[in-house]
Design an enzyme around this catalytic site. Structure first.
Site, mmCIF file in Angstrom:
data_model
loop_
_atom_site.group_PDB
_atom_site.id
_atom_site.type_symbol
_atom_site.label_atom_id
_atom_site.label_comp_id
_atom_site.label_asym_id
_atom_site.label_seq_id
_atom_site.Cartn_x
_atom_site.Cartn_y
_atom_site.Cartn_z
ATOM 1 N N HIS A 12 0.730 -1.239 0.075
ATOM 2 C CA HIS A 12 0.003 0.058 0.037
ATOM 3 C C HIS A 12 0.742 1.128 -0.039
ATOM 4 O O HIS A 12 2.059 1.140 0.218
ATOM 5 C CB HIS A 12 -0.982 -0.082 1.158
ATOM 6 C CG HIS A 12 -0.398 0.221 2.362
ATOM 7 N ND1 HIS A 12 -1.082 1.293 3.542
ATOM 8 C CD2 HIS A 12 0.998 -0.027 3.033
ATOM 9 C CE1 HIS A 12 -0.179 1.506 4.560
ATOM 10 N NE2 HIS A 12 0.815 0.606 4.275
ATOM 11 N N CYS A 70 4.148 5.222 5.582
ATOM 12 C CA CYS A 70 4.271 3.858 6.156
ATOM 13 C C CYS A 70 5.643 3.541 6.247
ATOM 14 O O CYS A 70 6.345 3.554 5.363
ATOM 15 C CB CYS A 70 3.238 2.853 5.752
ATOM 16 S SG CYS A 70 3.306 1.142 6.614
ATOM 17 N N GLN A 88 -7.106 -2.321 9.796
ATOM 18 C CA GLN A 88 -8.284 -1.694 10.252
ATOM 19 C C GLN A 88 -9.657 -1.928 9.255
ATOM 20 O O GLN A 88 -9.189 -2.574 7.982
ATOM 21 C CB GLN A 88 -7.994 -0.242 10.151
ATOM 22 C CG GLN A 88 -7.074 0.417 11.213
ATOM 23 C CD GLN A 88 -6.784 1.820 10.906
ATOM 24 O OE1 GLN A 88 -7.512 2.808 11.008
ATOM 25 N NE2 GLN A 88 -5.352 2.027 10.771
ATOM 26 N N SER A 111 -5.426 6.117 9.949
ATOM 27 C CA SER A 111 -3.998 6.088 9.714
ATOM 28 C C SER A 111 -3.948 7.299 8.547
ATOM 29 O O SER A 111 -2.925 7.924 8.684
ATOM 30 C CB SER A 111 -3.250 4.852 9.273
ATOM 31 O OG SER A 111 -3.430 4.106 10.381
ATOM 32 N N HIS A 114 -4.987 5.490 1.774
ATOM 33 C CA HIS A 114 -4.365 4.790 1.196
ATOM 34 C C HIS A 114 -4.820 4.330 -0.246
ATOM 35 O O HIS A 114 -5.940 4.379 -0.589
ATOM 36 C CB HIS A 114 -4.421 3.162 1.725
ATOM 37 C CG HIS A 114 -4.248 3.409 3.172
ATOM 38 N ND1 HIS A 114 -3.337 2.940 3.972
ATOM 39 C CD2 HIS A 114 -5.274 3.775 4.149
ATOM 40 C CE1 HIS A 114 -3.560 2.946 5.281
ATOM 41 N NE2 HIS A 114 -4.800 3.394 5.497
#
Length: 120
Positions: A12, A70, A88, A111, A114
């Site tokens: 991702h 990330c 998630q 977060s 994505h």
């Protein structure tokens, strides 16, 4: 239907923004840029990165290494295999809905935003 023990593998690209639960990343340890990035700006950046990948102008791994917030960026965005309940919910649902080799649309989580590439 797939069994709950079935794992998927995905990469991702995460773009964090001022609404993200953690405002720091390896790219922005102080969180200064992230704190000044609106969700809309994060989404539009991600959309243009996604277009570059889909059109063949850029490789997913290279974009992840350069832009993803990330820690998986070092591995080209590779998160490795994971099963249900490990990510998630919106991220998990989007990943399981993809076919191998497909790239998701924008997925929003706590977060950030994505795009996901399902690899297995």
């Amino acid at each position: 239907m797939s069994s709950s023990s079935e794992k998927v593998k995905a990469s991702h690209i995460l773009i964090k923004h001022q609404g993200s639960r953690r405002k720091a990343s390896w790219k922005d340890p102080e969180g200064r840029v992230i704190s000044n990035t609106t969700k809309d700006a994060a989404i539009s950046q991600l959309k243009s990165l996604r277009e570059d990948i889909v059109s063949g102008k850029a490789k997913f791994e290279d974009v992840a290494k350069s832009y993803s917030h990330c820690n998986s960026a070092k591995r080209g965005g590779d998160l490795g295999p994971f099963g249900k309940g490990q990510m998630q919910k919106p991220f998990e649902e989007a990943t399981y809905a993809l076919k191998v080799g497909e790239i998701s649309d924008i997925v929003e989580t706590d977060s950030g935003v994505h795009i996901i590439l399902r690899t297995v």
